[in-house]
Scaffold this motif. Structure first.
Motif, mmCIF file in Angstrom:
data_model
loop_
_atom_site.group_PDB
_atom_site.id
_atom_site.type_symbol
_atom_site.label_atom_id
_atom_site.label_comp_id
_atom_site.label_asym_id
_atom_site.label_seq_id
_atom_site.Cartn_x
_atom_site.Cartn_y
_atom_site.Cartn_z
ATOM 1 N N GLY A 13 65.409 -43.528 -80.923
ATOM 2 C CA GLY A 13 64.521 -44.378 -80.157
ATOM 3 C C GLY A 13 64.438 -44.043 -78.701
ATOM 4 N N GLY A 14 63.938 -45.001 -77.941
ATOM 5 C CA GLY A 14 63.642 -44.811 -76.533
ATOM 6 C C GLY A 14 64.846 -45.001 -75.645
ATOM 7 N N PRO A 15 64.593 -45.159 -74.349
ATOM 8 C CA PRO A 15 65.667 -45.217 -73.383
ATOM 9 C C PRO A 15 66.576 -46.427 -73.499
ATOM 10 N N GLY A 16 66.144 -47.478 -74.178
ATOM 11 C CA GLY A 16 66.939 -48.700 -74.213
ATOM 12 C C GLY A 16 68.058 -48.692 -75.220
ATOM 13 N N GLY A 17 68.081 -47.773 -76.135
ATOM 14 C CA GLY A 17 69.180 -47.776 -77.097
ATOM 15 C C GLY A 17 68.696 -47.522 -78.494
ATOM 16 N N TRP A 18 69.262 -48.212 -79.445
ATOM 17 C CA TRP A 18 69.030 -47.969 -80.859
ATOM 18 C C TRP A 18 67.879 -48.837 -81.333
ATOM 19 N N THR A 19 66.706 -48.224 -81.543
ATOM 20 C CA THR A 19 65.565 -48.990 -82.013
ATOM 21 C C THR A 19 65.210 -48.552 -83.416
ATOM 22 N N GLY A 20 64.513 -49.365 -84.110
ATOM 23 C CA GLY A 20 64.148 -49.029 -85.487
ATOM 24 C C GLY A 20 63.058 -49.945 -85.975
ATOM 25 N N ARG A 21 62.988 -50.125 -87.272
ATOM 26 C CA ARG A 21 61.911 -50.923 -87.872
ATOM 27 C C ARG A 21 61.798 -52.301 -87.238
ATOM 28 N N GLY A 22 62.907 -52.967 -87.062
ATOM 29 C CA GLY A 22 62.871 -54.341 -86.546
ATOM 30 C C GLY A 22 63.125 -54.424 -85.061
ATOM 31 N N ARG A 39 80.324 -47.972 -81.185
ATOM 32 C CA ARG A 39 79.890 -48.082 -79.788
ATOM 33 C C ARG A 39 78.426 -47.691 -79.672
ATOM 34 N N ALA A 40 77.588 -48.591 -79.208
ATOM 35 C CA ALA A 40 76.171 -48.311 -79.005
ATOM 36 C C ALA A 40 75.927 -47.968 -77.539
ATOM 37 N N ARG A 41 74.840 -47.315 -77.304
ATOM 38 C CA ARG A 41 74.437 -46.997 -75.949
ATOM 39 C C ARG A 41 74.151 -48.261 -75.164
ATOM 40 N N LEU A 42 74.352 -48.212 -73.859
ATOM 41 C CA LEU A 42 74.063 -49.366 -73.022
ATOM 42 C C LEU A 42 72.555 -49.577 -72.935
ATOM 43 N N PRO A 43 72.113 -50.839 -72.851
ATOM 44 C CA PRO A 43 70.677 -51.126 -72.774
ATOM 45 C C PRO A 43 70.098 -50.773 -71.399
ATOM 46 N N GLU A 44 68.786 -51.004 -71.241
ATOM 47 C CA GLU A 44 68.101 -50.664 -69.996
ATOM 48 C C GLU A 44 68.565 -51.510 -68.816
ATOM 49 N N ARG A 45 68.928 -52.747 -69.057
ATOM 50 C CA ARG A 45 69.365 -53.642 -67.980
ATOM 51 C C ARG A 45 70.761 -54.147 -68.316
ATOM 52 N N ILE A 46 71.696 -53.984 -67.381
ATOM 53 C CA ILE A 46 73.072 -54.425 -67.614
ATOM 54 C C ILE A 46 73.574 -55.229 -66.431
ATOM 55 N N ARG A 47 74.616 -56.006 -66.694
ATOM 56 C CA ARG A 47 75.328 -56.768 -65.666
ATOM 57 C C ARG A 47 76.787 -56.341 -65.733
ATOM 58 N N VAL A 48 77.347 -55.909 -64.599
ATOM 59 C CA VAL A 48 78.744 -55.492 -64.527
ATOM 60 C C VAL A 48 79.496 -56.511 -63.683
ATOM 61 N N ASP A 49 80.572 -57.058 -64.234
ATOM 62 C CA ASP A 49 81.463 -57.960 -63.502
ATOM 63 C C ASP A 49 82.825 -57.301 -63.434
ATOM 64 N N GLN A 50 83.419 -57.308 -62.251
ATOM 65 C CA GLN A 50 84.674 -56.599 -62.045
ATOM 66 C C GLN A 50 85.711 -57.503 -61.407
ATOM 67 N N ALA A 51 86.900 -57.476 -61.965
ATOM 68 C CA ALA A 51 88.071 -58.142 -61.396
ATOM 69 C C ALA A 51 89.108 -57.052 -61.126
ATOM 70 N N ALA A 52 90.270 -57.429 -60.658
ATOM 71 C CA ALA A 52 91.297 -56.445 -60.306
ATOM 72 C C ALA A 52 91.699 -55.564 -61.485
ATOM 73 N N ASP A 53 91.801 -56.135 -62.676
ATOM 74 C CA ASP A 53 92.278 -55.362 -63.816
ATOM 75 C C ASP A 53 91.307 -55.368 -65.000
#
Length: 186
Positions: free
Chosen positions: A55-64, A80-94
């Motif tokens: 599929g396209g840049p967003g990840g695993w696309t198919g019939r549905g 493990r699937a590819r990351l989508p087009e828009r992500i949110r990253v939250d980071q703490a110390a560990d």
């Protein structure tokens, strides 16, 4: 007069050496401090290598179409699937957690602790990682060999780069690709 200059130099040189040592020490501390990857990110497909997958840049696309997190209905949760087009990253110390645009968790990276491969079915995949020169590096065992993902920032923190190296243990060749995200917000 010459004697005064020698005395001044004898005082000035040690002060300068101490000041330089302190400045270098502070620079070293900042270099060891982890980069803050937190924020909302949008895929820059024109600068990214899409790597494996359908599929396209967003990840695993198919019939549905694709499901949140890039998984299609028939794909196992542990894979493990590819990351989508828009992500949110939250980071703490560990801990670094990555979610999709709807806030659904995609993966969690534990810093400095054992994480291994995907967690039991139904849970978010959890991996271990370590900071190396301001870059977060995650090494895990994939289906066909070792996978190394490296997360780092460019352009003064406005671009998130995720480099992936897939080392093959079978007949397929090893591959490298990168996905580049632009910062949407912090």
């Amino acid at each position: 007069m010459f004697r005064r200059i020698l005395v001044a130099l004898a005082i000035f040189v040690p002060i300068l050496a101490v000041g330089t040592g302190v400045a270098l020490s502070q620079r070293e501390k900042q270099a060891k401090r982890p980069t803050n990857l937190s924020g909302e990110w949008l895929l820059d497909a024109s600068r990214s290598d899409m790597g494996p997958g359908r599929g396209g840049p967003g990840g695993w696309t198919g019939r549905g179409g694709s499901r949140p997190g890039g998984r299609e209905g028939g794909e196992p949760r542990g894979r493990r699937a590819r990351l989508p087009e828009r992500i949110r990253v939250d980071q703490a110390a560990d801990l670094v957690s990555i979610a999709d645009s709807a806030g659904a968790p995609i993966e969690t990276i534990t810093i400095g602790a054992s994480g291994g491969s995907a967690a039991p079915e139904g849970d978010v995949p959890r991996f271990s990682g370590a900071w190396n020169e301001g870059r977060l590096q995650v090494v895990r065992q994939g289906r066909r060999g070792r996978v190394t993902e490296t997360f780092f920032l460019e352009e003064h923190g406005q671009r998130l780069v995720i480099q992936t190296k897939m080392e093959s243990e079978g007949p397929r060749p090893s591959r490298e690709f990168k996905r580049i995200y632009r910062r949407v917000s912090t």
